[in-house]
Scaffold this motif. Structure first.
Motif, PDB file in Angstrom:
ATOM      1  N   CYS A  69       5.796  -5.750   5.298  1.00  0.00           N
ATOM      2  CA  CYS A  69       4.933  -4.960   6.184  1.00  0.00           C
ATOM      3  C   CYS A  69       4.433  -5.830   7.346  1.00  0.00           C
ATOM      4  O   CYS A  69       4.455  -5.422   8.509  1.00  0.00           O
ATOM      5  CB  CYS A  69       3.755  -4.412   5.392  1.00  0.00           C
ATOM      6  N   VAL A  81       3.394   1.922   9.861  1.00  0.00           N
ATOM      7  CA  VAL A  81       3.874   1.788   8.483  1.00  0.00           C
ATOM      8  C   VAL A  81       2.958   2.583   7.559  1.00  0.00           C
ATOM      9  O   VAL A  81       1.741   2.426   7.574  1.00  0.00           O
ATOM     10  CB  VAL A  81       3.915   0.309   8.038  1.00  0.00           C
ATOM     11  N   ALA A  83       2.500   3.044   3.667  1.00  0.00           N
ATOM     12  CA  ALA A  83       2.900   2.556   2.340  1.00  0.00           C
ATOM     13  C   ALA A  83       2.980   3.733   1.377  1.00  0.00           C
ATOM     14  O   ALA A  83       2.098   4.580   1.352  1.00  0.00           O
ATOM     15  CB  ALA A  83       1.885   1.527   1.840  1.00  0.00           C
ATOM     16  N   MET A  96      -2.042  -4.724   2.023  1.00  0.00           N
ATOM     17  CA  MET A  96      -1.135  -3.917   2.855  1.00  0.00           C
ATOM     18  C   MET A  96      -1.825  -3.523   4.160  1.00  0.00           C
ATOM     19  O   MET A  96      -1.236  -3.593   5.242  1.00  0.00           O
ATOM     20  CB  MET A  96      -0.685  -2.653   2.111  1.00  0.00           C
ATOM     21  N   ALA A 101      -0.400  -2.101   7.694  1.00  0.00           N
ATOM     22  CA  ALA A 101      -0.088  -0.711   7.321  1.00  0.00           C
ATOM     23  C   ALA A 101      -1.137   0.229   7.912  1.00  0.00           C
ATOM     24  O   ALA A 101      -2.319  -0.082   7.938  1.00  0.00           O
ATOM     25  CB  ALA A 101      -0.045  -0.564   5.803  1.00  0.00           C
TER      26      ALA A 101
END
Length: 206
Positions: A69, A81, A83, A96, A101
């Protein structure tokens, strides 16, 4: 002109990617531009896909999705992004989000939630599935993130060393140590050193 949101999918579970592919394709606002089953496959193809949003699993066969990521959001700053994973541990979610993300969904999320997530992150918003939102709100006040230096200092404070003694031990000026100590009091919400030490032991920070 195609104004649909371009979605890429990176997950090593083929049945899941097929389901996601169908879900996105059947929506009236997004289309799938590519599917990869590993980080390397994604690296090889992403420049051809030009996705707006990437659904990314945290557990990939060749690389941690957390590290991937960071790589993706560094190399493709405009990429969003999202997740999509079975991991719902606080530390994984937090890392993340720190690594770029824009959203986090668990794999048992409803179809409508997945589509809402794609729309939201494409529009520049953060998106957390309900389960993750609850998790973050529940954990946040109790979870304290300390740097290695802060932990080291906290341990020495708990052992009863003075600022001058600590400064001598870790090769910093007493003034710097004083600043660190003040920051620790603020971070933990402790009104004095005795409370700070008690909290450090209670919360297993040292």
């Amino acid at each position: 002109m195609d104004e649909k949101i371009k979605v890429g999918i990176v997950d090593d579970h083929k049945i899941l990617t097929e389901g996601l592919n169908s879900l996105v394709e059947e929506s009236d606002f997004a289309r799938v531009v590519g599917v990869a089953h590993s980080a390397q496959q994604c690296r090889d193809r992403i420049a051809f896909w030009h996705p707006d949003v990437l659904l990314l699993d945290v557990s990939l066969p060749d690389l941690s999705g957390i590290d991937f990521c960071k790589e993706l959001t560094t190399n493709y700053p405009d990429l969003k992004v999202l997740a999509l994973t079975s991991h719902n541990e606080y530390a994984v979610v937090k890392q993340m989000l720190i690594n770029g993300a824009s959203g986090y969904l668990v794999k048992n999320a409803m179809s409508a939630e997945v589509l809402a997530g794609i729309k939201a992150v494409y529009g520049g918003e953060k998106f957390l599935s309900h389960e993750i939102d609850v998790l973050l709100k529940r954990q946040s006040p109790k979870t304290i993130w300390l740097t290695d230096r802060e932990r080291e200092l906290l341990k020495l404070v708990a052992e009863g060393y003075t600022n001058i003694e600590i400064a001598d031990k870790i090769y910093l000026s007493p003034e710097t140590i004083k600043g660190y100590r003040k920051n620790l009091l603020l971070k933990l919400g402790a009104k004095n050193t005795a409370v700070l030490v008690r909290m450090a032991f209670e919360q297993k920070l040292i």
